[in-house]
Design a protein around this motif. Structure first.
Motif, mmCIF file in Angstrom:
data_model
loop_
_atom_site.group_PDB
_atom_site.id
_atom_site.type_symbol
_atom_site.label_atom_id
_atom_site.label_comp_id
_atom_site.label_asym_id
_atom_site.label_seq_id
_atom_site.Cartn_x
_atom_site.Cartn_y
_atom_site.Cartn_z
ATOM 1 N N ALA A 57 0.819 -1.208 0.000
ATOM 2 C CA ALA A 57 0.000 0.000 0.000
ATOM 3 C C ALA A 57 0.856 1.263 0.000
ATOM 4 N N GLU A 58 2.041 1.155 0.588
ATOM 5 C CA GLU A 58 2.860 2.354 0.750
ATOM 6 C C GLU A 58 4.305 1.928 0.938
ATOM 7 N N LYS A 59 5.224 2.706 0.431
ATOM 8 C CA LYS A 59 6.635 2.415 0.698
ATOM 9 C C LYS A 59 7.415 3.690 0.912
ATOM 10 N N VAL A 62 14.379 0.033 3.010
ATOM 11 C CA VAL A 62 13.055 0.393 2.518
ATOM 12 C C VAL A 62 12.008 -0.045 3.542
ATOM 13 N N LEU A 63 11.009 0.796 3.730
ATOM 14 C CA LEU A 63 9.859 0.465 4.586
ATOM 15 C C LEU A 63 8.712 0.067 3.665
ATOM 16 N N GLU A 91 -5.798 -1.173 12.754
ATOM 17 C CA GLU A 91 -6.895 -0.391 12.163
ATOM 18 C C GLU A 91 -6.803 -0.345 10.643
ATOM 19 N N ARG A 92 -5.598 -0.145 10.158
ATOM 20 C CA ARG A 92 -5.407 -0.090 8.701
ATOM 21 C C ARG A 92 -5.141 -1.465 8.094
ATOM 22 N N ARG A 93 -5.143 -2.504 8.943
ATOM 23 C CA ARG A 93 -4.809 -3.865 8.494
ATOM 24 C C ARG A 93 -3.463 -3.883 7.782
ATOM 25 N N GLU A 94 -2.501 -3.192 8.382
ATOM 26 C CA GLU A 94 -1.189 -3.076 7.744
ATOM 27 C C GLU A 94 -0.108 -3.797 8.528
ATOM 28 N N LEU A 95 0.757 -4.439 7.773
ATOM 29 C CA LEU A 95 1.930 -5.115 8.308
ATOM 30 C C LEU A 95 3.123 -4.370 7.740
ATOM 31 N N TRP A 96 3.968 -3.848 8.622
ATOM 32 C CA TRP A 96 5.120 -3.056 8.153
ATOM 33 C C TRP A 96 6.380 -3.907 8.196
ATOM 34 N N LEU A 97 7.133 -3.842 7.107
ATOM 35 C CA LEU A 97 8.429 -4.523 7.034
ATOM 36 C C LEU A 97 9.511 -3.476 6.809
ATOM 37 N N LEU A 98 10.592 -3.613 7.543
ATOM 38 C CA LEU A 98 11.741 -2.738 7.327
ATOM 39 C C LEU A 98 12.846 -3.631 6.760
ATOM 40 N N VAL A 99 13.235 -3.352 5.530
ATOM 41 C CA VAL A 99 14.116 -4.276 4.805
ATOM 42 C C VAL A 99 15.385 -3.560 4.381
ATOM 43 N N ARG A 100 16.523 -4.133 4.727
ATOM 44 C CA ARG A 100 17.803 -3.577 4.296
ATOM 45 C C ARG A 100 18.210 -4.249 2.990
ATOM 46 N N LYS A 101 18.617 -3.433 2.028
ATOM 47 C CA LYS A 101 18.930 -3.951 0.698
ATOM 48 C C LYS A 101 20.334 -4.561 0.710
ATOM 49 N N VAL A 102 20.413 -5.860 0.913
ATOM 50 C CA VAL A 102 21.726 -6.506 1.009
ATOM 51 C C VAL A 102 21.955 -7.587 -0.052
ATOM 52 N N GLY A 103 20.908 -8.206 -0.531
ATOM 53 C CA GLY A 103 21.073 -9.304 -1.490
ATOM 54 C C GLY A 103 20.023 -9.222 -2.590
ATOM 55 N N ARG A 124 16.874 -6.600 -2.497
ATOM 56 C CA ARG A 124 16.901 -5.548 -3.531
ATOM 57 C C ARG A 124 15.666 -5.630 -4.428
ATOM 58 N N ALA A 125 15.247 -6.857 -4.755
ATOM 59 C CA ALA A 125 14.033 -7.010 -5.576
ATOM 60 C C ALA A 125 12.815 -6.488 -4.819
ATOM 61 N N MET A 126 12.753 -6.753 -3.522
ATOM 62 C CA MET A 126 11.617 -6.269 -2.727
ATOM 63 C C MET A 126 11.581 -4.745 -2.711
ATOM 64 N N ALA A 127 12.767 -4.126 -2.636
ATOM 65 C CA ALA A 127 12.838 -2.664 -2.584
ATOM 66 C C ALA A 127 12.345 -2.039 -3.892
#
Lengths: 259, 293
Positions: A11-13, A20-21, A64-76, A80-83
């Motif tokens: 939904a948001e990054k 990347v969040l 409330e927003r049904r959101e799951l937040w991931l904090l991902v460091r671009k290392v592999g 990197r694909a997720m970012a």
């Protein structure tokens, strides 16, 4: 807690130079129950370089927003694909996985030191929020190489005091988390830790010396994430234990670290 | 031994089944093959045990398990309740170990078959020594056959010159079926650190990348033997499974794909049903060896 395979929507990054969040939203149903310290297995794509899922810790859950937040460091290749995912990407996850951090059972207010290094700060945000909600007093001790490793600080400070340090001195105290003056003050009731192994070993050593209860979160390389493949084992006082199923959170007394 | 459908889950990729009950109904499967079991408990190899490779993975778990007595006392009461066939993968370091382990499993009413693992590449005397020569496989299969009177499936190593010869030796020694392939011996190196990625240096390769090799071997073995062949190696979809049936397999096993999609095994079952419907095939068994060349 029942594990589910879910299709969520990005939904948001928000991007930083190395991190990347990702805010993943469930459009059809509420998110399953999950606890701080648990993680999810993310399907990256179908490419040969990212054949297996990637384990990512829960950074935060916004019910409330049904959101799951991931904090991902671009290392592999996977991170990197997720970012690079555009907003609206459908993201397939298995969730929630693993044993969470152990929360204080006492009704008395406990002072909890949450020590994070680098991307290991990620799971501490949701942990801090839950501790705060339960009436405890979280203190975040967050470390990084430089100021750009210390992110989401406005989120962390909603739930507790911030103690910062960087190796180059560009933010907070110069040095490692174990050099921070907060460790010279009154001992906390509990220490929760996540970060690079040398940092966690140093924190575990401090806790052991001071006799403070301490849990750490490990990130051994894994394939399945559900206790089937037995690839991610940690050598514990009870023998090999799967980090994905019997961890990722372990009390330091369970581990065979030289502390 | 009869299966309600031709889809089994491969040993070492499906735990004891209970790891997957949040995702699928085990009774939808033809069967499950539980984790490699040895006479004595084994802690397995040191970490790191896994390295991702292009479209696959290497593992070096090393048969970590609590031993057959633990299985009998603590796991069997649970798995015997499943409404699907439960097979036990039996491994060992010596012929006597295999025999003793097989005898203990034989006493369990609800276990209709064992899969004899003579092909684990990850322990020094983990069976692969038996599985890479006709004499070796004949010695262990023959000895187990004398004491084990239910269905005896033998899991073959692909790390051989002629897998058809090995399969024939297993058949001659009394195997009721053969399953193939176990993992291919492989290796991965971290160039930056100049270190192997696995604690054991080498390990077993599995996943989609091995499928063409597995398919070729199933085809060769199915032509050579008169006993049923169970195909496995990189199966990730119903189409993959059907390819193995056409090459001569009577049933298939889903392995590494379970790690990526814990519900994939049931999707393969449904996909095979759809295929049969689309192609007006009454019995799925008629697909076995139906490859037209």
């Amino acid at each position: 807690m029942v594990k589910r395979i879910l299709d969520l929507r990005l939904a948001e990054k928000r991007e930083w130079p190395q991190t990347v969040l990702l805010k993943l939203r469930s459009d059809v149903e509420p998110l399953p129950e999950a606890a701080p310290g648990q993680f999810l297995q993310v399907r990256v794509d179908q490419s040969p370089a990212t054949y297996l899922r990637r384990p990512v810790s829960i950074h935060f859950i916004d019910r409330e927003r049904r959101e799951l937040w991931l904090l991902v460091r671009k290392v592999g290749a996977g991170t990197r694909a997720m970012a690079e995912w555009p907003v609206q990407t459908r993201v397939n996850v298995i969730f929630p996985l693993g044993r969470p951090y152990t929360l204080p059972q006492s009704s008395t207010r406990e002072r909890c030191l949450l020590v994070g290094g680098g991307i290991g700060t990620a799971p501490l945000l949701y942990l801090g929020r839950v501790l705060r909600q339960q009436g405890h007093q979280p203190v975040f001790l967050l470390g990084g190489r430089s100021a750009e490793d210390l992110i989401q600080l406005n989120e962390f400070e909603q739930y507790g005091e911030l103690c910062l340090c960087t190796e180059d001195g560009s933010a907070g105290t110069k040095g490692l988390v174990t050099d921070h003056p907060v460790l010279q003050g009154p001992s906390p009731d509990r220490i929760y830790c996540c970060g690079p192994k040398p940092m966690m070993v140093a924190v575990a050593r401090y806790a052991r010396q001071k006799g403070i209860w301490c849990e750490v979160s490990l990130e051994n390389t894994m394939a399945c994430g559900i206790g089937a493949c037995l690839c991610c084992v940690e050598d514990t006082v009870e023998g090999h234990r799967c980090v994905c199923q019997e961890g990722p959170v372990f009390n330091i007394n369970q581990l065979k670290w030289q502390i | 031994m009869s299966l309600k459908n031709p889809v089994l889950t491969a040993s070492g990729t499906f735990g004891y089944g209970r790891e997957y009950t949040d995702f699928i109904d085990l009774s939808d499967l033809g069967g499950i093959i539980v984790k490699g079991t040895t006479l004595h408990p084994r802690e397995g190899n040191a970490y790191p045990r896994m390295a991702e490779t292009p479209s696959g993975m290497l593992n070096a778990v090393g048969l970590q398990n609590k031993g057959v007595d633990y299985f009998v006392a603590h796991i069997y009461p649970e798995v015997s309740q499943y409404d699907t066939q439960v097979l036990v993968n039996v491994s060992g370091s010596t012929v006597d170990d295999y025999v003793a382990c097989a005898e203990k499993i034989q006493a369990l009413d609800r276990i209709p078959a064992i899969e004899l693992n003579v092909s684990c590449p990850n322990v020094k005397q983990g069976g692969m020594a038996f599985g890479v020569s006709c004499e070796g496989i004949a010695s262990v299969v023959g000895a187990v056959r004398k004491v084990y009177h239910k269905h005896l499936m033998v899991k073959l190593s692909p790390n051989v010159t002629s897998i058809a010869d090995i399969a024939l030796a297993a058949e001659d020694a009394g195997a009721d079926s053969v399953s193939l392939i176990n993992t291919l011996l492989g290796m991965s190196i971290d160039a930056e650190k100049r270190r192997p990625r696995l604690s054991t240096v080498t390990g077993g390769l599995s996943g989609a990348c091995v499928k063409p090799v597995a398919l070729r071997m199933v085809w060769q073995v199915a032509k050579a033997v008169n006993i049923p062949v169970v195909g496995l190696g990189g199966i990730s979809s119903a189409t993959d499974a059907i390819e193995f049936l056409l090459a001569g397999a009577s049933a298939v096993q889903i392995g590494t794909a379970n790690f990526i999609d814990p519900a994939v095994s049931v999707k393969v079952v449904r996909g095979i049903e759809d295929y049969c419907e689309r192609h007006h095939i009454g019995a799925v068994s008629s697909l076995t060896g139906a490859l037209e060349i």
